[in-house]
Enzyme design. Sequence first.
Site, short mmCIF file in Angstrom:
data_model
loop_
_atom_site.label_atom_id
_atom_site.label_comp_id
_atom_site.label_asym_id
_atom_site.label_seq_id
_atom_site.Cartn_x
_atom_site.Cartn_y
_atom_site.Cartn_z
N TRP A 98 -3.01 117.47 91.91
CA TRP A 98 -2.57 116.16 91.43
C TRP A 98 -1.12 116.18 90.95
CZ3 TRP A 98 -0.88 117.51 86.74
CH2 TRP A 98 -1.47 118.62 86.16
N ASN A 99 -0.51 117.35 90.85
CA ASN A 99 0.79 117.38 90.17
C ASN A 99 1.95 116.90 91.03
OD1 ASN A 99 0.44 119.74 91.68
ND2 ASN A 99 1.88 120.89 90.42
N PRO A 145 -7.18 115.07 98.93
CA PRO A 145 -6.31 114.98 97.75
C PRO A 145 -7.13 115.25 96.49
CG PRO A 145 -6.73 112.78 98.69
CD PRO A 145 -7.57 113.76 99.46
N SER A 146 -6.46 115.50 95.39
CA SER A 146 -7.17 115.63 94.12
C SER A 146 -7.83 114.29 93.79
CB SER A 146 -6.19 115.99 93.01
OG SER A 146 -6.81 115.83 91.75
N THR A 201 -9.80 128.22 91.18
CA THR A 201 -10.31 127.45 92.32
C THR A 201 -9.94 128.12 93.63
OG1 THR A 201 -10.03 125.47 90.98
CG2 THR A 201 -10.46 125.13 93.30
N GLU A 261 -1.56 128.74 97.56
CA GLU A 261 -0.45 128.54 96.61
C GLU A 261 -1.10 128.29 95.26
OE1 GLU A 261 1.68 127.76 94.28
OE2 GLU A 261 2.44 125.83 95.00
N GLY A 308 0.04 128.64 91.96
CA GLY A 308 0.75 128.41 90.70
C GLY A 308 1.62 129.58 90.28
N CYS A 327 4.41 123.69 89.79
CA CYS A 327 4.09 125.12 89.96
C CYS A 327 5.33 125.99 89.75
CB CYS A 327 3.45 125.38 91.31
SG CYS A 327 4.29 124.62 92.69
N LYS A 345 1.75 138.33 94.41
CA LYS A 345 0.78 138.66 93.35
C LYS A 345 -0.23 137.51 93.20
CE LYS A 345 3.18 140.16 89.71
NZ LYS A 345 4.16 140.71 88.76
N GLY A 371 -0.42 133.87 95.11
CA GLY A 371 -0.97 133.54 96.43
C GLY A 371 -0.26 134.21 97.57
N GLU A 407 4.74 128.05 103.07
CA GLU A 407 4.87 126.67 103.50
C GLU A 407 6.34 126.42 103.75
OE1 GLU A 407 1.37 124.38 102.04
OE2 GLU A 407 2.26 124.91 100.13
O1 TXE Z 1 -6.71 122.29 89.79
P1 TXE Z 1 -7.85 122.77 90.71
P2 TXE Z 1 -6.77 121.10 88.76
C1 TXE Z 1 -3.37 124.64 87.64
C2 TXE Z 1 -2.86 124.17 86.34
C3 TXE Z 1 -3.84 123.09 85.99
C4 TXE Z 1 -5.11 123.68 86.51
C5 TXE Z 1 -6.20 122.73 86.82
O2 TXE Z 1 -2.86 125.22 85.42
O3 TXE Z 1 -3.89 122.80 84.63
O4 TXE Z 1 -4.72 124.33 87.69
O5 TXE Z 1 -5.77 121.70 87.72
C6 TXE Z 1 -9.96 121.05 94.52
N1 TXE Z 1 -13.74 124.14 96.17
N2 TXE Z 1 -2.69 124.03 88.73
O6 TXE Z 1 -8.04 120.90 88.06
O7 TXE Z 1 -9.16 122.61 90.04
C7 TXE Z 1 -9.58 119.93 93.59
O8 TXE Z 1 -10.40 118.79 93.81
C8 TXE Z 1 -12.73 123.57 96.85
C9 TXE Z 1 -1.62 124.76 89.25
O9 TXE Z 1 -6.27 119.93 89.53
O10 TXE Z 1 -7.46 124.10 91.22
C10 TXE Z 1 -8.14 119.70 93.94
O11 TXE Z 1 -8.02 118.92 95.12
N3 TXE Z 1 -11.80 122.78 96.29
C11 TXE Z 1 -1.12 124.25 90.52
C12 TXE Z 1 -7.63 121.13 94.19
O12 TXE Z 1 -8.80 121.89 94.50
C13 TXE Z 1 -11.90 122.56 94.97
C14 TXE Z 1 -1.23 122.80 90.76
C15 TXE Z 1 -6.92 121.76 92.99
O13 TXE Z 1 -7.80 121.68 91.90
C16 TXE Z 1 -12.93 123.12 94.19
C17 TXE Z 1 -2.41 122.21 90.19
C18 TXE Z 1 -13.89 123.94 94.85
N4 TXE Z 1 -14.89 124.52 94.19
C19 TXE Z 1 -3.08 122.83 89.21
N5 TXE Z 1 -12.75 122.72 92.90
C20 TXE Z 1 0.28 124.70 90.79
N6 TXE Z 1 0.84 125.52 89.91
O14 TXE Z 1 0.83 124.30 91.78
C21 TXE Z 1 -11.66 121.95 92.87
N7 TXE Z 1 -11.13 121.83 94.10
#
Ligand code: TXE
Length: 466
Positions: A138-139, A163-164, A219, A237, A239, A271, A440, A443, A447
Amino acid sequence: MTDNESEKSITVTNPATGEIAGTANLCNADDTKAAIEKAYAAYLKWSAVSSNRRAAILFKTAELVRRNQDELARLLTTEQGKILPEAKNEVQGFAAVYEFYASITGTALTGDALPKSDYGYAFTKREPIGVCGAIIPWNMPVLIMAWKTAPAIAAGNSIVLKPSAKTPLTALAIAALAKEAGMPDGVLEIVTGSGEVVGRALAQSRDIASLSFTGSVATGKEVEKFSCGTGKRLIMELGGSDPMVVCADADIDKAVAGAVSGRFYNCGQTCTAIKRLFVADEIADEFTAKLKAETEKITVGNGILKGIRMGPLNSREGLAGIESALERRGTGEIVSGGERLTEGAFGAGNFFEPTIVLNPDGKSPLLNEEIFGPVLPVVSVDSLESAIEYANRTPFGLGASVWTKSLRNSYTFAENIDAGIVWVNRHLKIPPEVPFGGEKASGYGRENGLDALKHYTREKTVIISP
Ligand code: TXE
């Protein structure tokens, strides 16, 4: 956002007001399977379309996105929370990525003509791989959508994107523009829903040739586990905890400006945001005083309004995570911010002050976890070497920057820091033509650039016996 199985739709909440920003379908595993089947039918035709024609549709998509950038940016601010100028910047970034891949797809996917062997003449060619998948957070939902979809589509594949559930609205709006641009049905399929259902179905599918994921480490591990044995190639990727190192010879004002934008852009939810800052002892007092002064100029509020420089966090959970990390910070001294904003209209949103914490101890979560919000820990160090050693003490390895006038410092840093991308005298920006990804715990896979285009192809060797 609610994604209860018994409900039929996702409700998206505006992080600045708590109001409803829109709704999207809550798709299930059968919907995901149907989208993959539709994408496969589309792939069979799209892969046979000439690269010129594919490029024309990508260019047209970019043009329509640019033409509609004001509405798209407003939608992005409403569902994600970032300020309008940042939202517009991200929408323009989407168009730039599409334009980049449109411009190279006809010439970049070349093979080799090999010397004549005992068996005849041989050459290699690159072909699309099939239906691809993407799971995005979502970010930066618009830019990350471009990073994953543009190279896959340019190379002749179709793609199913999830998408998220917190930010599905801009993805749907952009997919509609792609259709208007002439993208055939099924080439860019959006499936909205929860990660546990739709994301899992994509990972477990045996009909997807590649899955590119951006999100949290936890995740990402789940997605790897679900993908195991399906034969798909992965890009992860996951984070980062990017360090910024300011040397004694740095241009202090430039470094301060870089630190403020690098940490507080998108309310710290990027990220490659600067998540730890190391500054040389000799300049630490001057640097910190200027950093504090600039940070305190940041106006916080609803990002849709003029003059606001930082919006809310995307979610209540994100806000709680920031508060918890600060409570557990240990010995660090908060010299700026540190509080949630609750008065008046702030109460309905997820607002937090831009925060600086001086010299937290080495065990502090601020230096060891990925802090996804507007908190910047600043640590003074006695040399570049100790800064590098300190900076490398994290599981992450996404981006890193050094601020210096010295070529030797730049090179020493670039050579020894654990990171997939290194900046000198800047941080955060990633143009479409440079490969991007981490090492590390951040990931693997790349991209952007030619690397991503190649990821979405397979090399075939052809031997012709005379
Ligand atoms: O991420 P998620 P969230 C980190 C950051 C943030 C935390 C949680 O620390 O506070 O992650 O964010 C999908 N199987 N980052 O909750 O849960 C989900 O629907 C398959 C860092 O958004 O990892 C979404 O589309 N998919 C990062 C995507 O995965 C699944 C950017 C990411 O969700 C799933 C975002 C499953 N079991 C968050 N569960 C960065 N640094 O770029 C969830 N998803």
